[in-house]
Design an enzyme around this catalytic site. Structure first.
Site, PDB file in Angstrom:
ATOM      1  N   THR A  94      -6.295  -4.436  -0.877  1.00 56.00           N
ATOM      2  CA  THR A  94      -5.541  -4.766  -2.087  1.00 56.00           C
ATOM      3  C   THR A  94      -5.427  -6.275  -2.275  1.00 56.00           C
ATOM      4  O   THR A  94      -5.077  -6.734  -3.357  1.00 56.00           O
ATOM      5  CB  THR A  94      -4.143  -4.124  -2.065  1.00 56.00           C
ATOM      6  OG1 THR A  94      -3.458  -4.574  -0.897  1.00 56.00           O
ATOM      7  CG2 THR A  94      -4.253  -2.616  -2.042  1.00 56.00           C
ATOM      8  N   ARG A 119       0.829  -1.210   0.000  1.00 55.70           N
ATOM      9  CA  ARG A 119       0.000   0.000   0.000  1.00 55.70           C
ATOM     10  C   ARG A 119       0.862   1.258   0.000  1.00 55.70           C
ATOM     11  O   ARG A 119       0.481   2.284  -0.570  1.00 55.70           O
ATOM     12  CB  ARG A 119      -1.003   0.003   1.157  1.00 55.70           C
ATOM     13  CG  ARG A 119      -2.044   1.110   1.058  1.00 55.70           C
ATOM     14  CD  ARG A 119      -3.166   0.957   2.077  1.00 55.70           C
ATOM     15  NE  ARG A 119      -4.238   0.101   1.604  1.00 55.70           N
ATOM     16  CZ  ARG A 119      -5.317   0.517   0.906  1.00 55.70           C
ATOM     17  NH1 ARG A 119      -5.460   1.797   0.618  1.00 55.70           N
ATOM     18  NH2 ARG A 119      -6.234  -0.329   0.516  1.00 55.70           N
ATOM     19  N   GLU A 150      -9.773   6.301   6.817  1.00 53.58           N
ATOM     20  CA  GLU A 150      -8.333   6.569   6.783  1.00 53.58           C
ATOM     21  C   GLU A 150      -7.911   7.811   5.992  1.00 53.58           C
ATOM     22  O   GLU A 150      -6.988   8.511   6.405  1.00 53.58           O
ATOM     23  CB  GLU A 150      -7.594   5.355   6.202  1.00 53.58           C
ATOM     24  CG  GLU A 150      -7.720   4.099   7.027  1.00 53.58           C
ATOM     25  CD  GLU A 150      -7.269   2.879   6.237  1.00 53.58           C
ATOM     26  OE1 GLU A 150      -8.025   2.425   5.352  1.00 53.58           O
ATOM     27  OE2 GLU A 150      -6.166   2.392   6.488  1.00 53.58           O
ATOM     28  N   PHE A 163      -2.392   2.437   6.678  1.00 54.31           N
ATOM     29  CA  PHE A 163      -1.875   1.107   6.324  1.00 54.31           C
ATOM     30  C   PHE A 163      -0.703   1.182   5.338  1.00 54.31           C
ATOM     31  O   PHE A 163      -0.721   0.544   4.292  1.00 54.31           O
ATOM     32  CB  PHE A 163      -3.044   0.302   5.708  1.00 54.31           C
ATOM     33  CG  PHE A 163      -2.903  -1.202   5.794  1.00 54.31           C
ATOM     34  CD1 PHE A 163      -3.175  -1.888   6.953  1.00 54.31           C
ATOM     35  CD2 PHE A 163      -2.505  -1.932   4.680  1.00 54.31           C
ATOM     36  CE1 PHE A 163      -3.066  -3.277   7.021  1.00 54.31           C
ATOM     37  CE2 PHE A 163      -2.391  -3.325   4.731  1.00 54.31           C
ATOM     38  CZ  PHE A 163      -2.677  -3.991   5.902  1.00 54.31           C
TER      39      PHE A 163
HETATM   40  N1  MTE Z   1     -12.340   6.214  14.109  1.00 51.33           N
HETATM   41  C1  MTE Z   1     -12.406   6.001  15.438  1.00 51.33           C
HETATM   42  N2  MTE Z   1     -13.138   6.835  16.194  1.00 51.33           N
HETATM   43  N3  MTE Z   1     -11.719   4.972  16.025  1.00 51.33           N
HETATM   44  C2  MTE Z   1     -10.947   4.110  15.289  1.00 51.33           C
HETATM   45  O1  MTE Z   1     -10.356   3.182  15.840  1.00 51.33           O
HETATM   46  N4  MTE Z   1     -10.101   3.506  13.049  1.00 51.33           N
HETATM   47  C3  MTE Z   1      -9.789   4.003  11.712  1.00 51.33           C
HETATM   48  C4  MTE Z   1     -11.004   4.670  11.082  1.00 51.33           C
HETATM   49  N5  MTE Z   1     -11.601   5.607  11.996  1.00 51.33           N
HETATM   50  C5  MTE Z   1     -10.859   4.319  13.875  1.00 51.33           C
HETATM   51  C6  MTE Z   1     -11.611   5.392  13.321  1.00 51.33           C
HETATM   52  C7  MTE Z   1      -9.314   2.955  10.788  1.00 51.33           C
HETATM   53  S1  MTE Z   1      -7.692   2.499  10.853  1.00 51.33           S
HETATM   54  C8  MTE Z   1     -10.123   2.391   9.847  1.00 51.33           C
HETATM   55  S2  MTE Z   1      -9.540   1.284   8.712  1.00 51.33           S
HETATM   56  C9  MTE Z   1     -11.564   2.720   9.781  1.00 51.33           C
HETATM   57  O2  MTE Z   1     -11.954   3.658  10.769  1.00 51.33           O
HETATM   58  C10 MTE Z   1     -12.357   1.439   9.938  1.00 51.33           C
HETATM   59  O3  MTE Z   1     -13.715   1.660   9.962  1.00 51.33           O
HETATM   60  P1  MTE Z   1     -14.586   1.886   8.639  1.00 51.33           P
HETATM   61  O4  MTE Z   1     -14.108   0.945   7.607  1.00 51.33           O
HETATM   62  O5  MTE Z   1     -15.957   1.600   9.101  1.00 51.33           O
HETATM   63  O6  MTE Z   1     -14.375   3.316   8.269  1.00 51.33           O
HETATM   64 MO1  MOS Z   2      -7.391   0.474   9.397  1.00 51.13          MO
HETATM   65  S1  MOS Z   2      -5.332   0.639   9.431  1.00 51.13           S
HETATM   66  O1  MOS Z   2      -7.319  -0.346   7.835  1.00 51.13           O
HETATM   67  O2  MOS Z   2      -7.606  -0.785  10.501  1.00 51.13           O
END
Ligand code: MTE
Ligand code: MOS
Length: 783
Positions: free
Chosen positions: A454, A322, A725, A356
């Site tokens: 991916t 990535r 992200e 990531f």
């Molecule tokens: N937001 C909050 N409040 N707490 C979290 O741990 N994780 C992030 C993001 N936003 C996170 C967050 C990460 S790393 C990812 S991959 C996505 O949320 C995962 O959730 P989603 O796919 O539903 O957006």
């Molecule tokens: Mo988020 S790093 O893809 O959990």
């Protein structure tokens, strides 16, 4: 409350509505139940861990007699007690639950001790006597590169002839810089509670983004079938990627204690142990050479990314991939070679962290663009713009995917104007001309982030919906809630489909017993995939209801319409609940599963070609900072963010995601510093030594907007876009604003060499280094 469908009654509340997070009031009042808040089952044991004292060593002997005899201890377990496989690696192998021979990082887990209280277990864990044959560790990326120590083969992505194009270009810019890692610092640490049932069954309450993987890891470790293990998670107190894989080891230990003793067992890491024992964001070293013409347009580019993976492969292959996929960011590279090295070191195995690897790759390209600008003497924003992806042939990525939905120029033009970038640039120049100690800087950075796992097969999701006879709905899906608002968004999708109020929909804990074989809630695709799966489940029930109503009342199917808490059947109107009653009496199934797989994606890793992403999410940020060149301290004065969430499922939640991600990205690149001692131990393992952003770091002038006209060109649920992200990388603009302020020390003549994180120490170092280089060149000029 906003109206959903222009109807006077409307439903409360479907998609595109700014509904509060379903647990917001519970988060702030303390009523939200995390695993450590659950009533402890009678007879429960507490589990703590014994850790290695060296980063690289062979274990000669392990005397656990004193641990076993310590007060309150029920059992001590080592690798020898594992009935199944001693490995919880997510992809291949190399992540043992307990090490028995070769220690590969300081703090690696050697054994578990279960005692009546947590305090007793922790005290006992320290009583082990372990003898080691100490081996020489490899701790840094540089050492690993020198020794060619890798967790997997290096990868190359290329198009055209970069070397030749660089040679033929007017200017050549080369550089080297470092990008630090990051601890997840979720408020709730890693925790699992394992409760034994009959016939060897175990229910595990685990704070994990990936219940299915925990289920599989536990069944492998115990040597039992997956159907004996049920993993449940109602919510996490933050995950940020740190609970995509990292919970499995502690869940397995709790499960093993429960299996061996027949008693419930809880494993909860305290903050120090959590920081020492779990993986973090990969730190990177970047080397590059780029050939450009007079206006900074890239002709050829070579980027070499070396990542510190730690002691095992874990998720590093996908993370480093990535990084490669994002080292173009928004820019067209006509001739390009991107190389990625996956360094093996005797440090904890690094893991997923919001972005990531994409974040590190993107910072590489942003840094390169910034350096090009400083080299050719043009404003960085101008140089960024001339290199944006455009029309064919300037629309193909280094992995040969066409950028079909490019809206970056539009987003940048918008925020450039709304933030008064050029006017403020002039004001800042004027300020710097008369301010010898305090300097200001400004930077605008764009973001383009690919959405999809991916690894193509991971792009699947499932949901389960029951409608009870009173018309209330029970919603379940494979996604997990970590604060990002996924549960609320998916409930909105279901409310929209049935056209019923959201308070008729019960949001329930994720469970491997309800929806099986799920992917991690990760890659920002939680709402895209689980929202779509839940929608399909709701549509299945709806079409059964439609067929039933049409038959029962003898009308055409298209005369059965669900709207605003009612069902219109020909000229009849009835409540949703009344139709459900009738359908039940008519023996219609009121429960359905939904399954979704992301279309269009494919990727051939061997050829580094394909369409790994369904679509891209875009954004841009302008940050302005003030630095003190005598202390290295700085302050973010103002930030303007514009982010594309497509047609947002929930603008309030998405704004929260954008704000939070930006601050987390800023923390990564400015104040959060991981430091390892020469003995391989992590020095920064508590909030006393590891500084994360706090409320006062949020700029006083913070202007955050979602792209209003946003709409996903692809058929993602209700035309929304993933948001979790991508906005983290908007934080890059804070880093580059700091760099811009440092450059003002030399009136822009030389580029500051600034590594991330730009802590006050690093800013001061860069200022001093710049002053030193300026005096050298002044001396040269004088000679
Ligand atoms: N937001 C909050 N409040 N707490 C979290 O741990 N994780 C992030 C993001 N936003 C996170 C967050 C990460 S790393 C990812 S991959 C996505 O949320 C995962 O959730 P989603 O796919 O539903 O957006
Ligand atoms: Mo988020 S790093 O893809 O959990």
């Amino acid at each position: 409350m906003a109206q959903a469908n222009g109807n006077s009654e409307g439903i409360r509340t479907g998609v595109h509505q700014s509904l509060a997070h379903d647990s917001a009031h519970k988060h702030v009042s303390g009523e939200a139940i995390y695993i450590d808040d659950m009533p402890e089952p009678p007879g429960m044991l507490n589990v703590a861990f014994g850790m290695s004292d060296h980063p690289h060593a062979r274990i000669r002997s392990m005397d656990l007699g004193r641990v076993r005899k310590a007060a309150g201890v029920a059992i001590v377990l080592t690798a020898a007690d594992i009935p199944g496989r001693n490995d919880v690696a997510p992809v291949t192998e190399g992540d043992p639950v307990f090490v028995d021979k070769l220690v590969e990082f300081k703090g690696q887990c050697l054994f578990a001790v279960a005692a009546e209280t947590m305090e007793q277990a922790r005290r006992a864990a320290r009583l082990a006597r372990v003898e080691y044959t100490v081996l020489k560790p490899i701790l840094t990326i540089d050492e690993a590169m020198a020794k060619q120590s890798f967790v997997g083969p290096s990868q190359v992505m290329k198009r055209g002839n970069a070397r030749k194009a660089i040679g033929a270009a007017r200017h050549r810019v080369a550089g080297h810089f470092e990008i630090g890692g990051q601890d997840h610092f979720y408020l709730e640490g890693q925790i699992s509670l394992a409760v034994p049932g009959e016939d060897g069954d175990l229910t595990i309450y685990c704070s994990t983004q990936h219940p299915t993987e925990v289920q599989q890891a536990v069944s492998h470790v115990l040597g039992c079938d997956s159907n004996a293990i049920t993993v449940e998670v109602r919510r996490m107190g933050g995950g940020f990627g740190g609970k995509e894989t990292q919970g499995a080891q502690f869940a397995a230990a709790a499960a093993l204690v429960a299996r061996v003793t027949g008693r419930p067992a809880k494993a909860r890491l305290d903050r120090d142990d959590d920081m020492i024992m779990t993986g973090k964001r990969h730190d990177f070293v970047v080397d590059y050479v780029v050939g450009v013409d007079d206006d900074g347009r890239i002709k050829g580019i070579e980027i070499e990314l070396a990542a510190r993976c730690g002691n095992s492969l874990e998720l590093s292959a996908a993370i480093c991939d990535r990084a490669m996929f994002h080292s173009d960011n928004c820019y067209y590279f006509p001739n390009v070679t991107i190389t990625s090295h996956r360094c093996k070191t005797n440090t904890v195995s690094n893991t997923a962290f919001r972005g990531f690897g994409g974040a590190q790759g993107m910072l590489a390209s942003e840094e390169i663009l910034d350096e090009i600008a400083r080299h050719v003497g043009t404003d960085p924003l101008q140089v960024r713009k001339v290199n944006f992806y455009g029309k064919s042939p300037r629309d193909v990525t280094p992995y040969h995917m066409t950028v079909e939905d490019n809206i970056i120029a539009k987003i940048v033009a918008d925020v450039e104007k709304s933030s008064s970038y050029w006017r403020r640039r002039r004001t800042i120049d004027a300020f710097n001309a008369t301010s010898p100690v305090l300097k200001k800087g400004i930077a605008l950075n764009p973001v383009k982030f690919g959405i999809s796992f991916t690894t193509s097969f991971l792009n699947q999701a499932g949901a389960l919906i029951h409608v009870y006879t009173d018309g209330s709905v029970h919603l379940n899906h494979g996604g997990t809630e970590m604060g990002q608002g996924l549960f609320t968004k998916v409930a909105q999708v279901v409310a929209e489909e049935f056209q019923i109020d959201i308070d008729k929909i019960k949001i329930t804990a994720t469970s491997t017993g309800k929806v099986p074989n799920t992917s991690a809630t990760a890659a920002s695709s939680g709402a895209d995939m689980n929202g779509a799966a839940a929608r399909i489940a709701a549509q299945t029930i709806k079409s059964r209801l439609t067929a039933f109503a049409a038959g029962h009342f003898k009308v055409e199917r298209n005369k059965v319409i669900f709207r605003d808490n009612r069902v219109h059947v020909g000229r009849r109107r009835m409540s949703f609940a009344d139709l459900i009653q009738l359908a039940y009496l008519g023996r219609v199934s009121l429960s359905a599963t939904g399954f979704y797989r992301t279309p269009k994606i494919h990727y051939d890793a061997a050829k580094a070609r394909g369409r790994p992403f369904y679509y891209f999410a875009y954004g841009a940020a302008v940050s302005e900072v003030l630095i003190d060149t005598l202390t290295g301290e700085y302050k973010l004065l103002r930030a303007d963010l514009l982010h594309d969430c497509g047609k947002s499922l929930n603008p309030a939640i998405d704004l929260g995601q954008v704000e939070g991600a930006f601050v987390q990205g800023m923390g990564w690149l400015t104040m959060e510093e991981l430091h390892w001692n020469p003995d391989g131990g992590l020095a920064t393992h508590a909030p006393s030594t590891y500084k994360i952003p706090v409320a006062s770091d949020v700029p006083a002038d913070f202007r955050v907007r979602l792209l209003e006209s946003g709409r996903n060109k692809e058929n993602v649920v209700h035309r929304s876009k993933a948001v979790g992200e991508p906005p983290l990388m908007l934080g890059i603009s804070v880093f580059h604003a700091i760099k811009d302020a440092i450059a003002a020390v030399g009136e822009g003549q030389l580029s500051p060499g600034l590594n991330a994180p730009a802590t006050p120490e690093e800013v001061l170092r860069a200022v001093d280094d710049l002053r030193h280089r300026l005096s050298l060149s002044a001396a040269e000029a004088a000679e």
